[in-house]
Design an enzyme around this catalytic site. Structure first.
Site, PDB file in Angstrom:
ATOM      1  CD  GLU A 171      14.923 -14.981   3.252  1.00 38.06           C
ATOM      2  OE1 GLU A 171      14.228 -15.794   4.110  1.00 38.06           O
ATOM      3  OE2 GLU A 171      15.601 -14.312   3.691  1.00 38.06           O
ATOM      4  CG  ASP A 227      -1.766   1.223   1.554  1.00 37.31           C
ATOM      5  OD1 ASP A 227      -2.541   1.337   0.515  1.00 37.31           O
ATOM      6  OD2 ASP A 227      -1.758   2.190   2.189  1.00 37.31           O
TER       7      ASP A 227
HETATM    8  O1  TEU Z   1      -4.063   4.335  -1.466  1.00 36.86           O
HETATM    9  C1  TEU Z   1      -3.424   5.413  -1.120  1.00 36.86           C
HETATM   10  C2  TEU Z   1      -2.331   5.841  -2.648  1.00 36.86           C
HETATM   11  O2  TEU Z   1      -1.299   5.667  -2.402  1.00 36.86           O
HETATM   12  C3  TEU Z   1      -3.038   6.412  -3.616  1.00 36.86           C
HETATM   13  O3  TEU Z   1      -4.565   5.929  -3.788  1.00 36.86           O
HETATM   14  C4  TEU Z   1      -2.904   7.911  -3.857  1.00 36.86           C
HETATM   15  O4  TEU Z   1      -2.715   8.368  -2.817  1.00 36.86           O
HETATM   16  C5  TEU Z   1      -3.877   8.696  -4.564  1.00 36.86           C
HETATM   17  O5  TEU Z   1      -4.426   7.912  -5.914  1.00 36.86           O
HETATM   18  C6  TEU Z   1      -3.333  10.099  -4.823  1.00 36.86           C
HETATM   19  O6  TEU Z   1      -2.210  10.191  -5.760  1.00 36.86           O
HETATM   20  C7  TEU Z   1      -4.118   3.526  -0.439  1.00 36.86           C
HETATM   21  C8  TEU Z   1      -5.268   2.633  -0.200  1.00 36.86           C
HETATM   22  O7  TEU Z   1      -5.506   2.012  -1.788  1.00 36.86           O
HETATM   23  C9  TEU Z   1      -6.422   3.388   0.317  1.00 36.86           C
HETATM   24  O8  TEU Z   1      -7.532   2.742   0.328  1.00 36.86           O
HETATM   25  C10 TEU Z   1      -6.087   3.809   1.581  1.00 36.86           C
HETATM   26  O9  TEU Z   1      -6.816   4.848   1.977  1.00 36.86           O
HETATM   27  C11 TEU Z   1      -4.618   4.630   1.593  1.00 36.86           C
HETATM   28  O10 TEU Z   1      -3.696   3.883   0.793  1.00 36.86           O
HETATM   29  C12 TEU Z   1      -4.019   4.751   2.876  1.00 36.86           C
HETATM   30  O11 TEU Z   1      -3.859   3.772   3.386  1.00 36.86           O
END
Ligand code: TEU
Ligand code: CA
Length: 558
Positions: free
Chosen positions: A248, A197
């Site tokens: 690994e 993420d």
């Molecule tokens: O999304 C965050 C992320 O990196 C992108 O969606 C980006 O911030 C956005 O498109 C702006 O360019 C992830 C998850 O998918 C989301 O559901 C969460 O809310 C977020 O991380 C925080 O963990």
């Protein structure tokens, strides 16, 4: 093809209105029959759910609302029995504010070593102003001020997302070592991969200099260059460290990063040979429904990935984006960021669905992996009229009610029946987000009986995608076509043609049409795509390919 399961909204097994592992286990055969290769499951860890589980309190357990570790183990085993691989969501940039690391850091006070895991800093202007100008993806400053035991305001802490999601400092050796163990915990349990993420957030320029954001700037990371809090080089040190751990393990354990960065070249850096295996392609998702733009994105993607040797990915929707049936039905078909598209105007859903169906055939014919977001196979639209008091996405509050946020794509799936909860949960129970009353025609139950449904189209396309060898290996070659038509071959035997223009066109290739996204009365109508194979169609034409001659095995355009 990887299917994204947004667990809270997939299927509920215990009648509390929240989707869970039990609900997913019960529906695994549905996913196998759909033709899915792997599942990516959104975070299932213990969480206060300030951001739908992307605020993790414990990385090595399961939230009681989703089930138990034993349920997770059973899910992994059952998925494997059905030939489905399982990718879990790792949220490494930030924890929940309730994670013991953060509560300990808060309690320990300014200067304590416990604070080194996060970014605690003194404010500017004698403490009253945030330490710098960094912004949160959900709107506003990326800093919140904490208060000491006496209630007096003290240091600030950094949160790229909501205040309930403090950023970890990945320069801290303790953070690095703890996540090594977290990775191993899940790899040992048999997961096949991890989705990382918000990967570009995991390193910050030392000294935390201002980014130069204009007042009120949105989190538009696709346009940032040399930004001190996004896509900083040191992110890649972490990714290399993880790749070594994944390697690994026996079997193929894969990593996919979520990285919304400035263009395909920056993105390709996440999938260098010693880093991640794949990464989501947000440029494709954000592209307008326009032949020129899509062709540019496809070419730029393939060109940028060729030198690093990584497969492309193609994605149209996710739990963060306006559902593409709705997006493609609007005047402006390009995607906005995280629900910041409230002013986008109304959508013609019939048009949107026609385009979405065509986009499916286009997407599934491209070289590389495809990601499908749950409900997309049902042609679900965005739910744009959720009552305000039902909205839960932090974007809603953080934007001062300017952006409704992402709840509209997270409405629980309709499985069966005539009225809510449409088989999602027990009869009479209210799902955690309300479903529209008029989804009876969109349920799995209805669509699996209808050969013309979105579900039947996905099943047919995924079945063909497996059986046509050209779609596995052969490179893409563009064919000569009108400017508003996308036509490409995969090897010598397969062609995909999509008409994105306003007028019908003759099919520019000879061969047998094995699948179309809509009726094709002798030509390819606007917003329609077709798959054509040279010579005879494969023996195992998908069942579900409907009888009407013009849709299958007919020769189009003469
Ligand atoms: O999304 C965050 C992320 O990196 C992108 O969606 C980006 O911030 C956005 O498109 C702006 O360019 C992830 C998850 O998918 C989301 O559901 C969460 O809310 C977020 O991380 C925080 O963990
Ligand atoms: Ca439940």
């Amino acid at each position: 093809m990887v299917y994204e399961v947004y667990l809270r909204s997939f299927a509920d097994s215990n009648g509390d209105g929240i989707g869970d592992i039990g609900g997913l286990r019960a529906r695994l055969p549905y996913l196998r029959d759909l033709g899915v290769d792997a599942l990516w499951i959104t975070p299932w860890y213990p969480s206060p759910m300030a951001d739908g589980g992307y605020d993790v309190r414990d990385y090595c357990d399961i939230d009681p609302c989703f089930g138990t570790l034993a349920d997770a183990d059973a899910l992994i085993a059952e998925a494997h029995e059905l030939g489905l691989r399982l990718i879990i969501d790792l949220v490494p940039n930030h924890t929940s504010e309730q994670h013991p690391w953060f509560t300990a850091a808060l309690a320990a006070g300014p200067g304590a070593p416990e604070r080194d895991r996060y970014f605690f800093r003194d404010g500017r202007a004698g403490g009253a102003e945030p330490p710098n100008d960094w912004i949160s993806a959900f709107g506003g400053s990326a800093w919140s001020r904490c208060s000491g035991p006496d209630g007096e305001p003290e240091q600030w802490y950094l949160h790229t997302f909501a205040p309930q999601q403090p950023d970890l400092d990945w320069a801290d050796p303790g953070v690095q070592a703890d996540f090594d163990a977290i990775l191993r915990f899940w790899l040992d349990r048999g997961v096949d991969g991890l989705r990382v993420d918000a990967a570009p957030a995991m390193a910050k320029t030392p000294g935390l200099p201002d980014a130069g954001h204009a007042p009120g700037a949105l989190f538009e990371s696709t346009s940032w260059v040399d930004n001190p809090h996004w896509d900083v080089e040191a992110v890649h040190d972490v990714l290399r460290r993880w790749r070594a751990i994944g390697d690994e393990y026996d079997g193929e354990r894969i990593f996919v990063t979520e990285a919304v960065v400035n263009g395909p070249e920056r993105l390709s850096r996440y999938v260098r040979p010693d880093e991640m295996h794949t990464t989501f392609n947000f440029d494709y998702l954000r592209s307008a429904w326009d032949a020129g733009s899509l062709r540019t994105v496809i070419d730029a993607t393939l060109t940028a990935l060729a030198p690093v040797g990584a497969p492309a990915t193609w994605v149209l929707s996710s739990h963060d984006e306006t559902r593409h049936v709705t997006r493609f039905g609007r005047a402006d078909t390009a995607a906005a960021t995280m629900g910041f598209d409230v002013a986008a105007g109304s959508a013609d859903l019939a048009l949107g669905l026609r385009r979405a169906r065509a986009a499916t055939l286009l997407t599934l014919a491209l070289p590389g992996g495809a990601y499908l977001y749950q409900g997309e196979e049902l042609g679900l639209p965005e739910v744009e009229d959720l009552p305000e008091d039902a909205l839960q996405d932090p974007t809603w509050e953080r934007s001062g009610h300017a952006a409704r946020g992402r709840d509209g794509c997270r409405v629980p799936l309709p499985w069966s029946g005539q009225k809510p909860p449409f088989g999602f949960t027990a009869e009479g129970v209210r799902p955690w987000l309300p479903q529209p009353g008029d989804w009876a025609g969109l349920t799995v139950e209805v669509q699996q009986r209808d050969p013309d449904s979105a579900l039947s189209l996905y099943r047919s396309a995924l079945r063909l995608r497996r059986s046509l060898a050209a779609l596995h290996e052969a490179p893409l070659t563009w064919l000569r076509s009108e400017p508003e038509v996308l036509a490409f071959a995969r090897g010598r035997s397969f062609t995909c043609v999509a008409n994105l223009g306003a007028r019908p066109v003759a099919l520019p290739v000879a061969g047998r049409v094995v699948l179309t996204s809509g009726p094709c009365p002798g030509h390819l109508p606007p917003d329609t795509a077709a798959w054509v194979v040279a010579g005879d169609p494969p023996d195992d034409l998908p069942h579900g390919v409907p009888a009407p001659v013009q849709r299958t095995a007919g020769s189009l355009g003469g």
